[in-house]
Design a protein around this motif. Sequence first.
Motif, short mmCIF file in Angstrom:
data_model
loop_
_atom_site.label_atom_id
_atom_site.label_comp_id
_atom_site.label_asym_id
_atom_site.label_seq_id
_atom_site.Cartn_x
_atom_site.Cartn_y
_atom_site.Cartn_z
N SER A 374 0.84 -1.19 0.00
CA SER A 374 0.00 0.00 0.00
C SER A 374 0.88 1.25 0.00
N THR A 375 0.29 2.36 -0.37
CA THR A 375 1.03 3.61 -0.51
C THR A 375 1.72 3.98 0.81
N SER A 379 7.36 11.28 3.58
CA SER A 379 8.61 11.04 4.27
C SER A 379 9.63 12.14 3.97
N LEU A 380 10.78 12.05 4.62
CA LEU A 380 11.86 13.01 4.42
C LEU A 380 12.52 12.76 3.06
N ALA A 408 10.54 7.21 0.73
CA ALA A 408 9.26 6.59 1.05
C ALA A 408 9.37 5.08 0.86
N GLY A 409 9.02 4.34 1.91
CA GLY A 409 9.01 2.88 1.79
C GLY A 409 10.41 2.32 1.70
N ASP A 450 13.63 4.95 -3.82
CA ASP A 450 12.60 4.56 -2.85
C ASP A 450 11.35 4.09 -3.60
N SER A 451 10.34 3.69 -2.85
CA SER A 451 9.20 3.07 -3.51
C SER A 451 8.32 4.11 -4.22
N ALA A 452 8.61 5.41 -4.01
CA ALA A 452 7.87 6.44 -4.75
C ALA A 452 8.62 6.87 -6.00
#
Length: 592
Positions: A374-375, A379-380, A408-409, A450-452
């Motif tokens: 999930s989303t 994050s920093l 993120a993630g 990252d995951s984004a």
Amino acid sequence: MATLAAETVHLKTRDFDPRPDRTEYLASPLKRRTEGRSHYLIQFDGAVRPEIFSQLRDRGITVTGYLPQSTLMIAAPDDFSLDGLHVVWVSRLEHRDKISPLVSSIAGSLHAYIVEFHSDVDMNEARALVREHSLRLIENRNLAPHHLLVAGALGDLSRLASWDEVAYIFPASPELVSHTPVRACSGAIVQETAVAQNAGSAYSWPVTGSSGLVLGYVFSQVTEKLPAAAVKSEILRALNQWSGAANVQFVSGTDARALRTINILFARGAHGDLFPFDGPGGVLAHTFYPAPPNPEPIAGDMHLDDDERWQIGADTDLYTVALHEAGHALGLVHTDNPNDVMYPYYRFGKHLSSGDIAIVQSLYGASATTSSPSTPPPSLPLVLTMQTPPSTTTAASVPFSGTVSGGAGPVQITWQLTSGASGKAAGSPSWTATVPLVLGTNVITITAIDSAGHTASQMASVVRQQPPAPAPAPPPTPAPSPNPPPSNPAPSNPPPPASPKDTTPPSLVITYPAASVIATAASTITFQGMAIDNVGVTSVSWSNSTGTAGAATGTVTWTASIPLSSGTNTIVFRAFDAAGNFTWRSVTVVQQ
Ligand code: ZN
Ligand code: CA
Ligand code: ZN
């Protein structure tokens, strides 16, 4: 004036969060060569509407690029007005947003960069600007229209970036420096403009659930220069590279105007969109970015210039161009890393790099069998640090280490060499990687993603030298027969004393041909390469085991035409600096 909250703009250098204040930019000083006109970023309070382009034109404003989210780069007169256009904020690219993170982290590498100017800038002015900053222009007719290839010090480059005319500065590929023929991509199309090189994150087709992205494709017109079946199979081979790497499926369709369908079209000259093809050479292809920000049905469509000499496995290679353009259809933007398929110059015959794969996986997930998580929460910023490796070594591998934070993630860290080798780093937030080296110059890129889809990179170069020979007399002489005296200063000649003494040898790379063992029927062979030194390369020479020797033409980039004898020719190249330090590379050529 609108009071809507601005959306974050993802630049390669940082996430840009301007306040909704339309006068903020006036505070920053402006250095420009064109009086009365300069460049701005403007963000709209929703998707960029098609009519905005003509409305801006009517006000004397030129659009020079697109940035996610809903942001245009423009060139505008000083007294411009945006009243009534639903603009949320106006700002400028700051100095720090114009220098690729890969440039500032290069340690002793090629020192050659692409300076991208805004598309409305007169390139004669651009050349004058570069020369005024003690930077050296490297001429290359393969450059994109608003790119200049420059070599020089980071400080001078940084001063150049403070000019309004400069849009972005990023590392040049070794192919550009060595004049290996390459072709530029004109960028992913968004309505009437193209995504800017400054753009930091890819944009994905909206995907719901875990089934991933399904895109149709239709071959509505294929070139007659190759058998139709071969054209289709090469383009499908390119699409399958992407679907093999991420949770993406391409499905054969029948209606070229259907939603979420790539219309694959070969065309000449004007072909119904705003971007007529330009005949042989120049632009090879263009692809429309996903919807939104492009309208359907053109979103994702791939057009190829049928005036090109399309081939399979040779220039102009259909697979190479289709692989890169399919990345744009999936929402990827140009990267700054010369190893990536998504670098703005097509990577002939290459497969997806670890960086390309990480980005497409960040958009659509890793594969059709694993559902994406999930989303992740906001994050920093993603920050990657790296301990500076030794600049020279005799070891066959070098440990790299550093830290990663923010993002993120889950964050994936990979390393890649210009030779094509790649691998994963272990650990987080502290990471380590053991990177194998080839003899000569190794340019290593460490990338965190990252995951984004945010990426952060560090680059370094390490020269791997031959361990000191037990015999007292370097350089190695592969010739069994007596060599004629070399035409260049031999290392035994004492160099003029320098203070402090320069003990760093040049790096030496053979860029063409790429193989270390070559078979040919030709009577001469031409090599190209680069020699880079901390002080300066004075000469590059060659000797052949058959008894001939000579000097290469050029130093930083050099070429040498070498006569061959029948059978095995062992050719040794040596690059010397003024202090007499040298580096050698050898190549075996078998003449049949
Ligand atoms: Zn492109
Ligand atoms: Ca063309
Ligand atoms: Zn087109």
